[in-house]
Design a protein around this motif. Sequence first.
Motif, mmCIF file in Angstrom:
data_model
loop_
_atom_site.group_PDB
_atom_site.id
_atom_site.type_symbol
_atom_site.label_atom_id
_atom_site.label_comp_id
_atom_site.label_asym_id
_atom_site.label_seq_id
_atom_site.Cartn_x
_atom_site.Cartn_y
_atom_site.Cartn_z
ATOM 1 N N UNK A 246 5.390 36.694 69.698
ATOM 2 C CA UNK A 246 5.003 35.399 70.270
ATOM 3 C C UNK A 246 4.220 35.563 71.558
ATOM 4 N N UNK A 247 4.634 36.528 72.392
ATOM 5 C CA UNK A 247 3.909 36.801 73.638
ATOM 6 C C UNK A 247 2.497 37.285 73.343
ATOM 7 N N UNK A 248 2.375 38.176 72.378
ATOM 8 C CA UNK A 248 1.053 38.675 72.000
ATOM 9 C C UNK A 248 0.162 37.534 71.502
ATOM 10 N N UNK A 249 0.726 36.674 70.660
ATOM 11 C CA UNK A 249 -0.044 35.528 70.147
ATOM 12 C C UNK A 249 -0.422 34.584 71.286
ATOM 13 N N UNK A 250 0.508 34.345 72.215
ATOM 14 C CA UNK A 250 0.220 33.458 73.353
ATOM 15 C C UNK A 250 -0.925 34.016 74.197
ATOM 16 N N UNK A 251 -0.917 35.323 74.456
ATOM 17 C CA UNK A 251 -2.005 35.919 75.230
ATOM 18 C C UNK A 251 -3.328 35.888 74.467
ATOM 19 N N UNK B 164 -1.037 28.198 83.725
ATOM 20 C CA UNK B 164 0.221 27.471 83.891
ATOM 21 C C UNK B 164 0.800 27.064 82.539
ATOM 22 N N UNK B 165 -0.049 26.568 81.655
ATOM 23 C CA UNK B 165 0.416 26.179 80.322
ATOM 24 C C UNK B 165 0.928 27.376 79.525
ATOM 25 N N UNK B 166 0.241 28.500 79.633
ATOM 26 C CA UNK B 166 0.673 29.702 78.910
ATOM 27 C C UNK B 166 2.000 30.205 79.459
ATOM 28 N N UNK B 167 2.192 30.153 80.774
ATOM 29 C CA UNK B 167 3.472 30.573 81.359
ATOM 30 C C UNK B 167 4.619 29.683 80.877
ATOM 31 N N UNK B 168 4.368 28.389 80.767
ATOM 32 C CA UNK B 168 5.392 27.484 80.239
ATOM 33 C C UNK B 168 5.697 27.839 78.781
ATOM 34 N N UNK B 169 4.659 28.136 77.998
ATOM 35 C CA UNK B 169 4.863 28.534 76.601
ATOM 36 C C UNK B 169 5.685 29.819 76.525
#
Length: 183
Positions: free
Chosen positions: A17-22, A63-68
Amino acid sequence: MIALKSFVEEFQSELAGTFIAFAVFLFLRFLLVKTIRRIGRKSDINQVRTVLVGRYLTFALITLILIALLFIWKVDFKELGLILSSFFAVLGVALFASWSILSNITAGIILFFYFPFKIGDRIRILDKDFPEEAIIIDIQAFNINLKKDDGELLTYPNNLLLQKGVVLIQKQVATGEDLEQHF
């Protein structure tokens, strides 16, 4: 090595999930920056302003990615309650104290996308208390710099510029050389 392997096995879905978010972040940032540059070129907007707006919107995207990521890693907000409440209390005081600065930054972003006037244009600000007529020297994140006919430099906040009527008197009355000598 064994600890790393067990960590990867235990948190495999969170790492994916972290990889996909980045990956999503990088893709969205690429599209965002490309779109802002295209709008800047098409509207003949100063490149410095284009870069500045890109930075603001990249910060919002981070900010949005950190919340995700908080949701992906299933952070227990009950345990973070005291820390988050303290953080938001300080943030609330800071935002309340600097609402004017934030409104000027927001107005600067709105002016980037909508403001029909360019550097070098002569404008009149329709303010009943302080009507001003001047040439636009620079448009910054917080304010717009104007030069009056008597040589006086006027700094006008972006949020007030959105609240007042602005009349275009003449387009591009000043050349690049004329504007450079004011800095």
